[in-house]
Scaffold this motif. Structure first.
Motif, mmCIF file in Angstrom:
data_model
loop_
_atom_site.group_PDB
_atom_site.id
_atom_site.type_symbol
_atom_site.label_atom_id
_atom_site.label_comp_id
_atom_site.label_asym_id
_atom_site.label_seq_id
_atom_site.Cartn_x
_atom_site.Cartn_y
_atom_site.Cartn_z
ATOM 1 N N GLY A 81 20.123 27.526 -36.466
ATOM 2 C CA GLY A 81 20.237 26.084 -36.246
ATOM 3 C C GLY A 81 19.002 25.474 -35.611
ATOM 4 O O GLY A 81 18.850 24.252 -35.583
ATOM 5 N N THR A 82 18.080 26.293 -35.083
ATOM 6 C CA THR A 82 16.878 25.764 -34.420
ATOM 7 C C THR A 82 15.715 25.599 -35.393
ATOM 8 O O THR A 82 14.635 25.141 -34.995
ATOM 9 C CB THR A 82 16.450 26.726 -33.300
ATOM 10 O OG1 THR A 82 16.144 28.001 -33.860
ATOM 11 C CG2 THR A 82 17.556 26.906 -32.280
ATOM 12 N N SER A 132 20.020 18.711 -34.269
ATOM 13 C CA SER A 132 20.848 19.625 -33.480
ATOM 14 C C SER A 132 21.944 18.867 -32.758
ATOM 15 O O SER A 132 23.098 19.313 -32.692
ATOM 16 C CB SER A 132 19.967 20.374 -32.472
ATOM 17 O OG SER A 132 20.755 21.186 -31.650
#
Length: 1007
Positions: A949-950, A573
């Motif tokens: 995105g997590t 991330s």
């Protein structure tokens, strides 16, 4: 409900017109599609445009108004004059096109936005009112805005709201999403209905108690009835006696009245007798003498009439002579006045022509003076109109003084223009110079805005550079942290393997122990054949804590594994965040360089004027120049007005002088007022007097002729009357006339004598009638009036007392009867109300309260249970490890819980979930919510704008597989917004947004 096409213009960074057709290839054939682009390129703007077109608001702006757009610089692309968003959607009612639009007016001010709903089949618009359009769209789609953004459009910041909210917030959110506020209203209405009926019953019971206290008991009731009968009997007897007494009293009053009347009429009879005697004594002789003349009355009356006429004509002739003399005197006086006015002698025949000529001369002078006065007034109006620009007004002051004042002001204005020191070329226009300077000033202000924008970009690039450096420093720590954590994980795995080996060995020992129990002394072992068994009874010890150690070590291993995965996810991330920042920094630097070059190119004229000045200083300088030019323009207008005003004042002065000369000439002729009236009076009086003189002379001649005729007739009558006079024993006509009465007097006296005689006879008959009435009167109880009145008054008081007592008893009995009726009515009403309120009492106990919380909470609990059930069905496809659940009695009711099936069904709060886990749970709930909404509305479009995105790569693949399966099963249009590079590679159908150096974006579809 399905979104078929999106068409919009100038929304945020997407300048110009853009269109996306979700029913065309490749968007309708490729399963999922991704919306990709750099940060700030406008990916979420696509969802904003959909919401604007359908609901007139966006997830990022709750209330879209022209003021909000102007203040925030949102929605409408910068420097553009119009924007719109148009969505074509299909639903159970057909296909419709909904449009939101806004534009500027000619003053570059935003108008209020407009909404339109178009039916392409009937080619009609629904309504011009925004509120009606929004209500109709919601009816057609079957979803409110809150339901839409939770089931169709899952936007940034809204994804995990339902998952992490407390019980109250979750209940309110579910109420909005499921549109079940009706349950709150029902609970509140039930409570209000129950309270209303209960209050009404309580009021009736209080009234019932009060009525019972006021009722008469049986004993008192009987007493009142007996008393009523007794009083009614007494009242009847008293009324009968009272009527008899009244008749007796009336007889006595009649006798008293008749006695008085008899006395009065007797006196009147005596009076009438005396009046007749007196009349005959006074008038009998005169009436007899008058009667003697009745035989020649007509001739005698004619004689007297002619004598009177002769006297009247003689007096008339004398009057005409006097009038003739008076008219002559008045004519002489009037002629003298006219000569004094004209200042010369005039003949009688020239009286009127001379006056007419005089008045005409005076009138000519007056008309000329009036023309000058009107001209003067017009000049003053013209002057004051010119003076408006100077703030002055000419009133009743001296022309010379005012002229001096204007001359002074002219000199001051001329000096002020010279002091401005502005030199104009022969072919230059002041207006044109001001216009050019204003254009330059506007360009300068635009340059200031651009300069500020360039500085903001420079400042932003500096902050981003520092942020990149900071992020890179933090990222550099991750390899070492991951290495340490991997070593700890390997050590933990080694410990687990060691404990598992010990566990296996222990299991083998347990199997040997079973064999050992079968050993018998001096018999061979089935394994080794030995007959000696030293451990048959004393076996080695077994570690009973090995399972606990192994379980703890596995939990520790899982925890380390999670921590390592979390570190790697944070590293990925952070890396992605650095790339995004660098992309944004590169974009800003490119934009910065472009803006600098554009500034140098577009504002060369301004840069050349700057020299050593700043933009602000140059702006102040230009504004001062414009102010001076405007002042010069104003002064030039003032000077022009002053010159015109001075010319007008000179003309006013000339008019004043001519008016004064005319006034002198008029005064020489006549100094008074109302000359026209005076001349008119003189002329009319002269004509009248001449006419009167002629008529007087004519009348005088006629009167003389009349009196001669009367004298002839008198002589003839006198000859005829003398024999008749002597026969009636009169000496002369004069004696006969003196013996006569006036005809009217004679008739009146005769009539009076007859009336007196008749009246006397009538009076005698009247007295006779009164005596007869007295004889007919009879007296039963009383013979004296006073005695009767006393007895009657006493009886009247007794009757009044009896009636009052009877009325009071009747009132008491009536009130008691009314109370009994009212009591029965209230008891029946209470029974009815209690019977009707029974079901409301039960309902209030179950679902009612003042705020409607009880029934609403029950309804929302059912909605939540159903939502969790549907969410778990979706979650099972995403990750079978977790399962959502509500709180248990001993747990926090403000939280939802997750069951970890890989950890023996361990329960924990959703607030302990990692970012990826939170996204999975939120996505499952959102899909469940979409399923819940589709119970009433078929939803065929879904847009997701958050969270990918997590996720790690494995979970991301599972999530995408689930979404693809959902798309295949339901034929939904599913769009995903994300920056994840692997997602871009996985999903081939894409809506790509590219941002140019000016910060504007363009989109295109690839597949």
């Amino acid at each position: 409900m399905k979104i078929e096409r999106l068409h919009f213009k100038n929304i945020n960074s997407l300048k110009g017109e853009h269109e996306i057709n979700f029913n065309e290839s490749p968007l309708n054939t490729g399963g999922l599609f991704a919306i990709i682009g750099p940060t700030g390129s406008g990916k979420s703007t696509l969802l904003d445009a959909i919401c604007l077109a359908l609901y007139g608001r966006t997830p990022r702006i709750s209330s879209v108004t022209k003021n909000k757009i102007e203040q925030d610089g949102s929605i409408l692309t910068k420097y553009q004059k119009e924007a719109y968003a148009k969505v074509r959607f299909s639903c159970n009612f057909g296909t419709f096109i909904s449009t939101w639009s806004i534009s500027t007016n000619r003053n570059n001010k935003l108008r209020e936005y407009e909404m339109d709903l178009w039916n392409p089949v009937t080619e009609t618009s629904f309504s011009e009112k925004k509120s009606e359009v929004l209500t109709e769209i919601q009816r057609l789609i079957g979803l409110s805005y809150d339901q839409f953004v939770k089931s169709v459009l899952l936007s940034q910041g809204e994804f995990s709201t339902l998952l992490q909210s407390n019980e109250k917030e979750r209940s309110e959110l579910l109420e909005k999403i499921t549109n079940t506020s009706i349950y709150r209203q029902i609970g509140r209405k039930v409570y209000e209905k129950y309270k209303s009926l209960d209050t009404k019953i309580a009021e009736q019971k209080t009234l019932l108690k009060d009525l019972k206290e006021k009722l008469l008991d049986d004993k008192k009731l009987q007493e009142k009835k007996h008393l009523k009968a007794k009083l009614e009997k007494t009242e009847s007897l008293q009324q009968k006696t009272f009527a008899q007494y009244e008749r007796n009293l009336e007889q006595l009053k009649s006798k008293e009245k008749l006695d008085q009347e008899l006395n009065t009429e007797s006196k009147r009879l005596n009076s009438y007798t005396e009046e007749l005697s007196d009349f005959q004594e006074k008038n009998a002789g005169r009436l007899k003498q008058h009667a003697k003349t009745l035989s020649f009355e007509e001739e005698l009356l004619r004689y007297n009439t002619l004598i009177d006429k002769k006297q009247a004509y003689s007096e008339s002739i004398e009057g005409f002579f006097k009038k003739k003399s008076q008219i002559q005197n008045e004519m002489e006086s009037l002629k003298n006045k006219a000569e004094k006015l004209l200042k010369k002698d005039i003949e009688d025949t020239a009286f009127e022509p001379e006056l007419t000529a005089f008045f005409k001369a005076y009138q000519n002078l007056d008309n000329e003076r009036k023309l000058k006065r009107n001209d003067y007034k017009a000049k003053i109006d013209l002057l004051n109109k010119e003076l408006d620009i100077l703030g002055l007004k000419f009133q009743k002051q001296s022309v010379k003084e005012f002229k001096d004042k204007l001359q002074t002001q002219h000199e001051v204005s001329t000096q002020n223009i010279e002091s401005l020191n502005i030199q104009l070329q022969a072919d230059e226009s002041l207006e044109e110079i001001i216009k050019v300077q204003n254009q330059f000033l506007n360009q300068l202000k635009e340059a200031k805005r651009e300069d500020k924008s360039i500085k903001e970009l420079e400042e932003r690039s500096g902050k981003l550079g520092s942020q990149v450096k900071k992020e890179q420093e933090e990222l550099s720590k991750f390899p070492e942290m991951i290495s340490i954590k991997e070593k700890q994980l390997k050590e933990s795995e080694k410990n687990v393997r060691h404990l598992e080996t010990e566990k296996e060995n222990q299991s083998l020992r347990l199997e040997v122990d079973e064999l050992r129990k079968r050993l018998v002394d001096n018999e061979p072992c089935a394994v080794c054949g030995s007959r000696y068994h030293p451990y048959a009874e004393h076996t080695p010890g077994i570690d009973s804590e090995l399972d606990i150690k192994l379980q703890n070590q596995k939990q520790k291993l899982q925890l380390m594994s999670n921590e390592l995965a979390k570190l790697k996810a944070e590293q990925a991330s952070k890396t992605e965040r650095i790339l995004e920042i660098k992309e944004e920094l590169a974009s800003i630097m490119a934009n910065f360089q472009n803006k600098r070059e554009a500034f140098a190119k577009n504002y060369q004229s301004i840069i050349s004027e700057l020299k050593d000045k700043s933009l602000n200083q140059l702006e102040i300088s230009i504004e001062q120049q414009i102010e001076n030019l405007e002042e010069m323009k104003k002064l030039q207008l003032e000077i022009k007005a002053l010159k015109t005003s001075l010319t007008t004042l000179k003309e006013l002065d000339d008019i004043e002088k001519k008016g004064s000369r005319l006034k002198v000439e008029m005064n020489e002729l006549y100094e008074g007022e109302n000359l026209d009236k005076l001349i008119s009076d003189f002329t009319s009086d002269w004509i009248r007097l001449k006419s009167n003189r002629v008529s007087t002379l004519e009348s005088l001649s006629k009167e003389k002729e009349k009196i001669a005729g009367i004298e002839n007739e008198l002589h003839q009558l006198q000859v005829n009357l003398e024999p008749k006079i002597k026969a009636s024993e009169f000496l002369s006509i004069s004696e006969a006339n003196s013996s006569r009465m006036k005809a009217a007097d004679y008739q009146a006296k005769v009539k009076e004598q007859n009336e007196l005689s008749e009246r006397l006879q009538i009076q005698k008959e009247k007295i006779k009638g009164i005596k007869k009435q007295l004889e007919n009167l009879k007296f039963e109880f009383f013979t004296h009036k006073n005695e009767a009145e006393f007895a009657l008054n006493k009886l009247k008081d007794d009757l009044k007392k009896t009636r009052n007592e009877l009325e009071e008893v009747r009132r008491q009995l009536k009130n008691n009867s009314d109370r009994l009726d009212r009591l029965k009515s209230i008891e029946d009403s209470i029974a009815r109300e209690q019977n009707a309120n029974k079901r409301w009492e039960i309902l209030n106990g179950l679902i009612g309260d003042a705020e409607g919380h009880k029934f609403n909470k029950f309804a929302q609990d059912l909605s939540l249970q159903r939502l969790i059930y549907l969410g778990n069905k979706r979650l099972k496809h995403l990750n079978d490890r977790y399962e959502l659940d509500r709180f248990l009695p001993h747990e926090d009711k403000d939280q939802l819980y997750v069951i970890d099936n890989h950890m023996g069904g361990m329960r924990r709060s959703v607030k302990t979930l990692s970012g990826g886990e939170t996204f999975l749970m939120s996505l499952a709930l959102a899909l469940g919510l979409s399923d819940l909404a589709s119970k009433n509305v078929q939803i065929n479009s879904l847009f997701i704008d958050e969270g990918f995105g997590t996720l790690d790569l494995e979970t991301l693949d599972v999530t995408l597989d689930t979404l693809e399966r959902l798309q295949a099963e339901s034929n939904k249009t599913i769009g995903i917004i994300s920056h994840v590079s692997s997602l871009k590679e996985r999903i081939q159908t894409q809506i790509v947004l590219d941002r140019n150096a000016q910060g504007y974006s363009q989109l295109h579809v690839v597949g």
